[in-house]
Design a protein around this motif. Structure first.
Motif, PDB file in Angstrom:
ATOM      1  N   LEU A  60      54.339   2.447  25.151  1.00 19.95           N
ATOM      2  CA  LEU A  60      55.108   3.691  25.198  1.00 19.95           C
ATOM      3  C   LEU A  60      55.683   4.039  23.826  1.00 19.95           C
ATOM      4  CD1 LEU A  60      57.087   3.311  28.558  1.00 19.95           C
ATOM      5  CD2 LEU A  60      55.215   4.893  28.080  1.00 19.95           C
ATOM      6  N   LEU A  61      56.226   3.021  23.146  1.00 25.52           N
ATOM      7  CA  LEU A  61      56.812   3.259  21.835  1.00 25.52           C
ATOM      8  C   LEU A  61      55.753   3.711  20.838  1.00 25.52           C
ATOM      9  CD1 LEU A  61      59.214   3.161  19.920  1.00 25.52           C
ATOM     10  CD2 LEU A  61      58.730   0.737  19.559  1.00 25.52           C
ATOM     11  N   ASP A  62      54.614   3.048  20.827  1.00 25.22           N
ATOM     12  CA  ASP A  62      53.555   3.412  19.881  1.00 25.22           C
ATOM     13  C   ASP A  62      53.054   4.830  20.122  1.00 25.22           C
ATOM     14  OD1 ASP A  62      53.773   0.939  18.724  1.00 25.22           O
ATOM     15  OD2 ASP A  62      52.121   0.051  19.869  1.00 25.22           O
ATOM     16  N   ARG A  63      52.865   5.172  21.377  1.00 20.80           N
ATOM     17  CA  ARG A  63      52.367   6.520  21.678  1.00 20.80           C
ATOM     18  C   ARG A  63      53.406   7.586  21.351  1.00 20.80           C
ATOM     19  NH1 ARG A  63      48.932   6.006  27.374  1.00 20.80           N
ATOM     20  NH2 ARG A  63      47.346   4.557  26.573  1.00 20.80           N
ATOM     21  N   ALA A  64      54.659   7.309  21.701  1.00 20.49           N
ATOM     22  CA  ALA A  64      55.714   8.275  21.375  1.00 20.49           C
ATOM     23  C   ALA A  64      55.855   8.439  19.870  1.00 20.49           C
ATOM     24  CB  ALA A  64      57.039   7.819  21.987  1.00 20.49           C
ATOM     25  N   ARG A  65      55.800   7.331  19.138  1.00 20.24           N
ATOM     26  CA  ARG A  65      55.922   7.391  17.689  1.00 20.24           C
ATOM     27  C   ARG A  65      54.759   8.180  17.085  1.00 20.24           C
ATOM     28  NH1 ARG A  65      55.996   2.056  16.408  1.00 20.24           N
ATOM     29  NH2 ARG A  65      58.279   1.911  16.406  1.00 20.24           N
ATOM     30  N   ALA A  66      53.529   7.906  17.550  1.00 19.19           N
ATOM     31  CA  ALA A  66      52.362   8.600  17.007  1.00 19.19           C
ATOM     32  C   ALA A  66      52.421  10.098  17.306  1.00 19.19           C
ATOM     33  CB  ALA A  66      51.083   7.998  17.597  1.00 19.19           C
ATOM     34  N   ARG A  67      52.814  10.439  18.538  1.00 13.91           N
ATOM     35  CA  ARG A  67      52.894  11.861  18.909  1.00 13.91           C
ATOM     36  C   ARG A  67      53.948  12.589  18.088  1.00 13.91           C
ATOM     37  NH1 ARG A  67      50.884  13.134  24.075  1.00 13.91           N
ATOM     38  NH2 ARG A  67      48.885  12.061  24.322  1.00 13.91           N
ATOM     39  N   LEU A  68      55.147  11.992  17.963  1.00 18.46           N
ATOM     40  CA  LEU A  68      56.227  12.663  17.243  1.00 18.46           C
ATOM     41  C   LEU A  68      55.949  12.763  15.748  1.00 18.46           C
ATOM     42  CD1 LEU A  68      59.367  11.214  19.052  1.00 18.46           C
ATOM     43  CD2 LEU A  68      58.526  13.561  19.109  1.00 18.46           C
ATOM     44  N   VAL A  69      55.360  11.708  15.181  1.00 22.37           N
ATOM     45  CA  VAL A  69      55.033  11.750  13.750  1.00 22.37           C
ATOM     46  C   VAL A  69      54.006  12.843  13.485  1.00 22.37           C
ATOM     47  CG1 VAL A  69      53.949  10.478  11.869  1.00 22.37           C
ATOM     48  CG2 VAL A  69      55.674   9.366  13.290  1.00 22.37           C
ATOM     49  N   ALA A  70      52.976  12.904  14.334  1.00 22.87           N
ATOM     50  CA  ALA A  70      51.945  13.930  14.162  1.00 22.87           C
ATOM     51  C   ALA A  70      52.533  15.333  14.353  1.00 22.87           C
ATOM     52  CB  ALA A  70      50.810  13.693  15.148  1.00 22.87           C
ATOM     53  N   SER A 100      64.098  13.612  10.719  1.00 20.23           N
ATOM     54  CA  SER A 100      64.728  12.302  10.907  1.00 20.23           C
ATOM     55  C   SER A 100      64.087  11.498  12.037  1.00 20.23           C
ATOM     56  CB  SER A 100      66.215  12.480  11.207  1.00 20.23           C
ATOM     57  OG  SER A 100      66.412  13.137  12.449  1.00 20.23           O
ATOM     58  N   LEU A 101      63.325  12.157  12.915  1.00 16.07           N
ATOM     59  CA  LEU A 101      62.740  11.444  14.062  1.00 16.07           C
ATOM     60  C   LEU A 101      61.793  10.318  13.642  1.00 16.07           C
ATOM     61  CD1 LEU A 101      62.086  14.286  16.664  1.00 16.07           C
ATOM     62  CD2 LEU A 101      63.767  12.451  16.783  1.00 16.07           C
ATOM     63  N   PRO A 102      60.855  10.546  12.706  1.00 17.34           N
ATOM     64  CA  PRO A 102      59.981   9.425  12.317  1.00 17.34           C
ATOM     65  C   PRO A 102      60.760   8.236  11.757  1.00 17.34           C
ATOM     66  CG  PRO A 102      59.051  11.512  11.564  1.00 17.34           C
ATOM     67  CD  PRO A 102      60.429  11.809  12.068  1.00 17.34           C
ATOM     68  N   ARG A 103      61.772   8.498  10.933  1.00 11.95           N
ATOM     69  CA  ARG A 103      62.573   7.387  10.390  1.00 11.95           C
ATOM     70  C   ARG A 103      63.342   6.676  11.492  1.00 11.95           C
ATOM     71  NH1 ARG A 103      63.511  11.478   6.618  1.00 11.95           N
ATOM     72  NH2 ARG A 103      65.579  11.892   7.499  1.00 11.95           N
ATOM     73  N   LEU A 104      63.822   7.460  12.462  1.00 13.94           N
ATOM     74  CA  LEU A 104      64.538   6.838  13.577  1.00 13.94           C
ATOM     75  C   LEU A 104      63.615   5.960  14.398  1.00 13.94           C
ATOM     76  CD1 LEU A 104      67.050   6.604  15.395  1.00 13.94           C
ATOM     77  CD2 LEU A 104      66.285   8.683  16.570  1.00 13.94           C
ATOM     78  N   LEU A 105      62.408   6.433  14.665  1.00 15.14           N
ATOM     79  CA  LEU A 105      61.467   5.652  15.470  1.00 15.14           C
ATOM     80  C   LEU A 105      60.996   4.407  14.736  1.00 15.14           C
ATOM     81  CD1 LEU A 105      59.340   8.528  17.045  1.00 15.14           C
ATOM     82  CD2 LEU A 105      61.036   7.083  18.168  1.00 15.14           C
ATOM     83  N   GLU A 106      60.945   4.462  13.406  1.00 13.84           N
ATOM     84  CA  GLU A 106      60.547   3.272  12.656  1.00 13.84           C
ATOM     85  C   GLU A 106      61.554   2.141  12.809  1.00 13.84           C
ATOM     86  OE1 GLU A 106      60.031   4.524   8.666  1.00 13.84           O
ATOM     87  OE2 GLU A 106      58.133   5.594   9.038  1.00 13.84           O
ATOM     88  N   HIS A 147      59.984  21.049  16.907  1.00 14.48           N
ATOM     89  CA  HIS A 147      60.811  21.927  16.059  1.00 14.48           C
ATOM     90  C   HIS A 147      61.053  23.259  16.753  1.00 14.48           C
ATOM     91  CE1 HIS A 147      61.808  24.731  12.829  1.00 14.48           C
ATOM     92  NE2 HIS A 147      62.181  23.683  12.096  1.00 14.48           N
ATOM     93  N   ALA A 148      60.013  23.831  17.316  1.00  5.81           N
ATOM     94  CA  ALA A 148      60.155  25.123  17.996  1.00  5.81           C
ATOM     95  C   ALA A 148      61.087  25.020  19.199  1.00  5.81           C
ATOM     96  CB  ALA A 148      58.783  25.639  18.424  1.00  5.81           C
ATOM     97  N   LEU A 149      60.968  23.930  19.968  1.00 10.25           N
ATOM     98  CA  LEU A 149      61.822  23.754  21.139  1.00 10.25           C
ATOM     99  C   LEU A 149      63.290  23.631  20.735  1.00 10.25           C
ATOM    100  CD1 LEU A 149      59.692  21.279  23.289  1.00 10.25           C
ATOM    101  CD2 LEU A 149      60.144  23.679  23.777  1.00 10.25           C
ATOM    102  N   ILE A 150      63.559  22.804  19.712  1.00  8.58           N
ATOM    103  CA  ILE A 150      64.942  22.616  19.274  1.00  8.58           C
ATOM    104  C   ILE A 150      65.508  23.919  18.707  1.00  8.58           C
ATOM    105  CG2 ILE A 150      66.431  21.370  17.665  1.00  8.58           C
ATOM    106  CD1 ILE A 150      64.531  19.009  17.879  1.00  8.58           C
ATOM    107  N   GLU A 151      64.707  24.602  17.903  1.00  4.83           N
ATOM    108  CA  GLU A 151      65.160  25.856  17.301  1.00  4.83           C
ATOM    109  C   GLU A 151      65.483  26.891  18.367  1.00  4.83           C
ATOM    110  OE1 GLU A 151      63.255  29.425  14.588  1.00  4.83           O
ATOM    111  OE2 GLU A 151      62.498  27.372  14.333  1.00  4.83           O
ATOM    112  N   ASP A 152      64.568  27.075  19.325  1.00  2.00           N
ATOM    113  CA  ASP A 152      64.801  28.056  20.388  1.00  2.00           C
ATOM    114  C   ASP A 152      66.016  27.685  21.231  1.00  2.00           C
ATOM    115  OD1 ASP A 152      62.610  29.465  19.539  1.00  2.00           O
ATOM    116  OD2 ASP A 152      61.235  28.599  21.013  1.00  2.00           O
ATOM    117  N   ALA A 153      66.177  26.386  21.494  1.00  2.00           N
ATOM    118  CA  ALA A 153      67.325  25.954  22.292  1.00  2.00           C
ATOM    119  C   ALA A 153      68.634  26.234  21.572  1.00  2.00           C
ATOM    120  CB  ALA A 153      67.204  24.461  22.606  1.00  2.00           C
TER     121      ALA A 153
END
Length: 400
Positions: A282-292, A126-132, A302-308
């Protein structure tokens, strides 16, 4: 069932007509005639009663018929009020919820990595759709309302002084100093020719051999001093350096001058950030990093959220006292939500029912009650027939 009940009414009428036609020849037909006559009346009366609830019988606008569609608004209000008073009460809902240890159940569920992985996948997807859906103005508004006001109140000078104090406690800065001495030594050794050239440019009236001699001796002396300091943990220059760092740390924390300079520096940085239109960057870089990252098979997010989530589940599952606190917190929230929104929920139910088509409301309720409505007609037919026979028997008894 509707067809069955109607066919039964038709059978009663047919039997009645047959009895009327042949009763002069067969007197015993008075009994089935009484049964069919009363049964037909009972069937018609119950048909009228059932139909009058939901629509006008035979399409005739007879008073007090189509009761449910005609009273749709009142029924909707009564339904909403009934649910609010008898279902949406804090005591009932909190009492039911308190019977279950929701914290333990949820923590046990999260402790299974497969479950936490499913949640993490949903969040990451859902993160890419949210950032869009977020644009530069949204980021700017968030920074202006939450980040920058808090940042403007930060005492940069005091924080720097405290950081230096932490770094120097227990000699934590000494490896950095040793590394710095090594770097300076290497730079001096590698740039002797550059130093000679600059010295010759500044000293035009001395011969070049003398300049080279002076520079060589200077560099050799500095390198020897650096090696001496590096080799001796108790060297006087080290103590002077430590005293200088301690003094600077104290001034940064308590001196008005450095603290004022820190505030001005921070203010200029914030103004530069605002004027430089960095929100979009900042938005463009965050969006590109999260999408990738979301598209990667080894997603870090995903690993961070799962482990948490797994750690949270295991931690709560192993702490009964924490479960009690979480359950109490959850029940307090549930009670507050019920008290705040139960009237709105009952109003929503009433509005939804009011918004239905009147005919559709009757059809829905009739369909939900279903077969029992037609059994009223069927039972009415037989009950009416039996009553007709009993009345005929009483009439004969009185006549004799």
């Amino acid at each position: 069932m509707r067809i069955t009940a109607t066919c039964l009414l038709a059978a009663m009428v047919a039997l009645l007509l047959a009895c009327v036609a042949w009763q002069p020849e067969f007197s015993w037909l008075a009994w089935p005639r009484a049964f069919s006559e009363a049964g037909a009346v009972g069937a018609i009366a119950d048909w009228y009663a059932v139909v009058a609830l939901f629509r006008h019988p035979l399409g005739l606008a007879i008073p007090h018929t189509a009761i449910i569609p005609r009273n749709q608004a009142r029924i909707a209000e009564s339904l909403g009020d009934f649910i609010e008073k008898h279902f949406l009460t804090p005591d009932l809902i909190v009492g039911r919820l308190s019977e279950h240890n929701a914290a333990r159940a949820l923590s046990a569920w999260l402790a299974h990595r497969e479950n936490s992985a499913e949640i993490a996948s949903g969040i990451v997807d859902s993160l890419p759709r949210l950032l869009e859906r977020i644009d530069e103005s949204d980021v700017a508004s968030c920074f202006e309302r939450f980040v920058l006001p808090q940042l403007a109140r930060v005492d940069v000078s005091r924080m720097a002084g405290q950081a230096m104090q932490v770094m120097t406690e227990g000699g934590r800065h000494r490896p950095l100093l040793d590394r710095g001495l090594t770097v300076v030594e290497r730079w001096l050794t590698a740039n002797v020719d550059l130093i000679k050239a600059k010295f010759s440019e500044a000293s035009r009236f001395t011969p070049a051999p003398l300049d080279a001699y002076i520079v060589n001796k200077f560099v050799e002396g500095i390198v020897a001093l650096i090696r001496e300091v590096a080799a001796s943990p108790d060297h006087e220059l080290r103590r002077q350096f430590d005293d200088a760092i301690a003094t600077l740390s104290f001034k940064l924390q308590d001196d008005a001058g450095p603290r004022r300079f820190g505030r001005l520096l921070l203010r200029d940085c914030i103004r530069h950030f605002r004027d430089g239109a960095y929100y979009g960057v900042l938005l463009d870089r965050a969006r590109a990093r999260l999408v990738a990252d979301a598209a990667s098979e080894t997603s870090v997010v995903h690993a961070l959220i799962e482990d948490a989530l797994v750690s949270l589940g295991k931690g709560v599952a192993s702490e009964p006292s924490l479960q009690v606190k979480l359950n109490g917190w959850w029940l307090d929230i549930a009670e507050g939500l019920v008290l705040r929104y139960r009237h709105r929920l009952s109003g929503l139910i009433a509005d939804v029912v009011k918004g239905w088509d009147a005919r559709e409301v009757g059809a829905k309720i009739e369909a939900e009650i279903g077969r029992d409505l037609q059994f009223i007609r069927i039972n009415g037919t037989f009950v009416g027939g039996i009553a007709g026979v009993l009345i005929h028997l009483c009439v004969l008894g009185v006549a004799r």
